[in-house]
Design a protein around this motif. Structure first.
Motif, mmCIF file in Angstrom:
data_model
loop_
_atom_site.group_PDB
_atom_site.id
_atom_site.type_symbol
_atom_site.label_atom_id
_atom_site.label_comp_id
_atom_site.label_asym_id
_atom_site.label_seq_id
_atom_site.Cartn_x
_atom_site.Cartn_y
_atom_site.Cartn_z
ATOM 1 N N LEU A 14 0.826 -1.203 0.000
ATOM 2 C CA LEU A 14 0.000 0.000 0.000
ATOM 3 C C LEU A 14 0.863 1.256 0.000
ATOM 4 C CD1 LEU A 14 -2.845 -0.997 2.469
ATOM 5 C CD2 LEU A 14 -3.070 -0.560 0.022
ATOM 6 N N ILE A 15 1.917 1.243 0.792
ATOM 7 C CA ILE A 15 2.806 2.396 0.857
ATOM 8 C C ILE A 15 3.495 2.616 -0.483
ATOM 9 C CG2 ILE A 15 4.952 3.258 1.885
ATOM 10 C CD1 ILE A 15 3.959 1.947 4.523
ATOM 11 N N SER A 16 3.922 1.538 -1.127
ATOM 12 C CA SER A 16 4.620 1.681 -2.403
ATOM 13 C C SER A 16 3.675 1.990 -3.548
ATOM 14 C CB SER A 16 5.414 0.415 -2.730
ATOM 15 O OG SER A 16 4.535 -0.655 -3.008
ATOM 16 N N GLY A 17 2.359 1.807 -3.333
ATOM 17 C CA GLY A 17 1.380 2.146 -4.355
ATOM 18 C C GLY A 17 1.098 1.034 -5.346
ATOM 19 N N THR A 18 1.577 -0.160 -5.132
ATOM 20 C CA THR A 18 1.385 -1.216 -6.114
ATOM 21 C C THR A 18 -0.009 -1.816 -6.078
ATOM 22 O OG1 THR A 18 2.321 -2.837 -4.600
ATOM 23 C CG2 THR A 18 3.816 -1.840 -6.211
ATOM 24 N N VAL A 19 -0.703 -1.716 -4.956
ATOM 25 C CA VAL A 19 -2.036 -2.296 -4.865
ATOM 26 C C VAL A 19 -3.049 -1.457 -5.632
ATOM 27 C CG1 VAL A 19 -3.922 -2.816 -3.278
ATOM 28 C CG2 VAL A 19 -1.608 -3.528 -2.724
ATOM 29 N N SER A 20 -3.034 -0.150 -5.445
ATOM 30 C CA SER A 20 -4.035 0.697 -6.083
ATOM 31 C C SER A 20 -3.390 1.779 -6.944
ATOM 32 C CB SER A 20 -4.953 1.315 -5.031
ATOM 33 O OG SER A 20 -4.202 2.137 -4.174
ATOM 34 N N ALA A 21 -2.346 1.427 -7.658
ATOM 35 C CA ALA A 21 -1.685 2.395 -8.530
ATOM 36 C C ALA A 21 -2.666 2.862 -9.600
ATOM 37 C CB ALA A 21 -0.462 1.769 -9.175
ATOM 38 N N CYS A 22 -2.551 4.101 -9.964
ATOM 39 C CA CYS A 22 -3.465 4.682 -10.941
ATOM 40 C C CYS A 22 -2.898 4.532 -12.350
ATOM 41 C CB CYS A 22 -3.687 6.150 -10.609
ATOM 42 S SG CYS A 22 -4.771 6.998 -11.766
ATOM 43 N N PRO A 23 -3.540 3.749 -13.197
ATOM 44 C CA PRO A 23 -3.041 3.560 -14.561
ATOM 45 C C PRO A 23 -3.216 4.803 -15.434
ATOM 46 C CG PRO A 23 -5.144 2.469 -14.327
ATOM 47 C CD PRO A 23 -4.755 2.969 -12.954
ATOM 48 N N TRP A 24 -3.980 5.778 -14.984
ATOM 49 C CA TRP A 24 -4.233 6.999 -15.749
ATOM 50 C C TRP A 24 -3.164 8.061 -15.525
ATOM 51 C CZ3 TRP A 24 -8.372 6.914 -19.022
ATOM 52 C CH2 TRP A 24 -9.345 5.950 -18.788
ATOM 53 N N SER A 25 -2.292 7.875 -14.535
ATOM 54 C CA SER A 25 -1.363 8.925 -14.126
ATOM 55 C C SER A 25 -0.456 9.392 -15.267
ATOM 56 C CB SER A 25 -0.528 8.471 -12.934
ATOM 57 O OG SER A 25 0.332 7.433 -13.294
ATOM 58 N N SER A 26 -0.222 10.685 -15.275
ATOM 59 C CA SER A 26 0.650 11.354 -16.254
ATOM 60 C C SER A 26 0.252 11.065 -17.698
ATOM 61 C CB SER A 26 2.113 10.953 -16.039
ATOM 62 O OG SER A 26 2.528 11.308 -14.748
ATOM 63 N N GLY A 27 -1.038 10.892 -17.939
ATOM 64 C CA GLY A 27 -1.494 10.548 -19.278
ATOM 65 C C GLY A 27 -2.284 11.644 -19.961
ATOM 66 N N ALA A 28 -2.242 11.605 -21.280
ATOM 67 C CA ALA A 28 -3.087 12.452 -22.138
ATOM 68 C C ALA A 28 -3.964 11.503 -22.935
ATOM 69 C CB ALA A 28 -2.231 13.300 -23.061
ATOM 70 N N TYR A 29 -5.262 11.738 -22.958
ATOM 71 C CA TYR A 29 -6.222 10.796 -23.529
ATOM 72 C C TYR A 29 -7.192 11.484 -24.477
ATOM 73 C CZ TYR A 29 -4.532 8.036 -19.658
ATOM 74 O OH TYR A 29 -3.712 7.369 -18.792
ATOM 75 N N ALA A 30 -7.743 10.683 -25.387
ATOM 76 C CA ALA A 30 -8.789 11.140 -26.302
ATOM 77 C C ALA A 30 -9.785 10.006 -26.471
ATOM 78 C CB ALA A 30 -8.201 11.517 -27.653
ATOM 79 N N PHE A 31 -11.048 10.374 -26.673
ATOM 80 C CA PHE A 31 -12.072 9.367 -26.962
ATOM 81 C C PHE A 31 -13.130 9.958 -27.862
ATOM 82 C CE2 PHE A 31 -13.585 11.526 -23.214
ATOM 83 C CZ PHE A 31 -14.929 11.697 -23.451
ATOM 84 N N SER A 32 -13.782 9.082 -28.614
ATOM 85 C CA SER A 32 -14.873 9.484 -29.486
ATOM 86 C C SER A 32 -15.715 8.253 -29.770
ATOM 87 C CB SER A 32 -14.327 10.064 -30.792
ATOM 88 O OG SER A 32 -15.398 10.408 -31.640
ATOM 89 N N GLU A 33 -16.879 8.195 -29.156
ATOM 90 C CA GLU A 33 -17.794 7.068 -29.335
ATOM 91 C C GLU A 33 -19.229 7.564 -29.335
ATOM 92 O OE1 GLU A 33 -17.509 3.563 -26.955
ATOM 93 O OE2 GLU A 33 -15.331 3.676 -26.867
ATOM 94 N N HIS A 34 -19.969 7.196 -30.346
ATOM 95 C CA HIS A 34 -21.408 7.461 -30.421
ATOM 96 C C HIS A 34 -21.761 8.916 -30.117
ATOM 97 C CE1 HIS A 34 -21.779 3.145 -30.663
ATOM 98 N NE2 HIS A 34 -21.140 3.020 -29.518
#
Length: 106
Positions: A14-34
Motif C-alpha cells: 500500500l505504501i509503495s502504491g502497487t495495490v491501487s496504482a493509478c493507470p491513468w497517471s501522467s497521461g493524455a487521452y482522447a475518446f470518441s464514441e457514439h
C-alpha cells in the motif's frame, strides 16, 4: 507470526502504491464514441484532471478515489476513470450515463 508478516507485506504494498496504482497517471487521452468525445489529461498522482473543450476552453477538476476508479466533477458532467485504465463513465447533469473507451496519446 504468519499473520503479522502478511499484514506487513500488504502494508508495504500500500505504501509503495502497487495495490491501487493509478493507470491513468501522467497521461493524455482522447475518446470518441457514439457522438460523445473529449480530450483530457491526468496528473502524476491522479488527483487532478484537465478536460479540454473546443468552445469553452480547458476545465480542471479534482479527482478522488472511488470504489471503481477516480471520479471528478466537471461543470456539465461527472467523470469516473475506471481502474482498467481504458474506460471512463460520463454522467451528464440530467443523469444519463455513458461508458466509453479512451485512447492514451502519450
Amino acid at each position: 507470526m504468519k499473520r503479522l508478516s502478511t499484514f506487513t507485506f500488504v502494508g508495504a504494498m500500500l505504501i509503495s502504491g502497487t495495490v491501487s496504482a493509478c493507470p491513468w497517471s501522467s497521461g493524455a487521452y482522447a475518446f470518441s464514441e457514439h457522438g460523445v468525445y473529449g480530450d483530457f489529461t491526468v496528473n502524476a498522482d491522479c488527483t487532478q484532471m484537465v478536460w479540454e473543450r473546443l468552445s469553452d476552453g480547458p476545465e480542471t477538476a479534482a479527482l478522488e478515489r472511488t470504489k471503481h476508479g477516480w471520479k471528478g466533477e466537471l461543470e456539465k458532467a461527472d467523470v469516473e476513470l475506471l481502474e482498467n485504465g481504458e474506460n471512463l463513465r460520463i454522467t451528464g447533469n440530467g443523469g444519463a450515463m455513458r461508458q466509453v473507451r479512451a485512447e492514451r496519446k502519450n
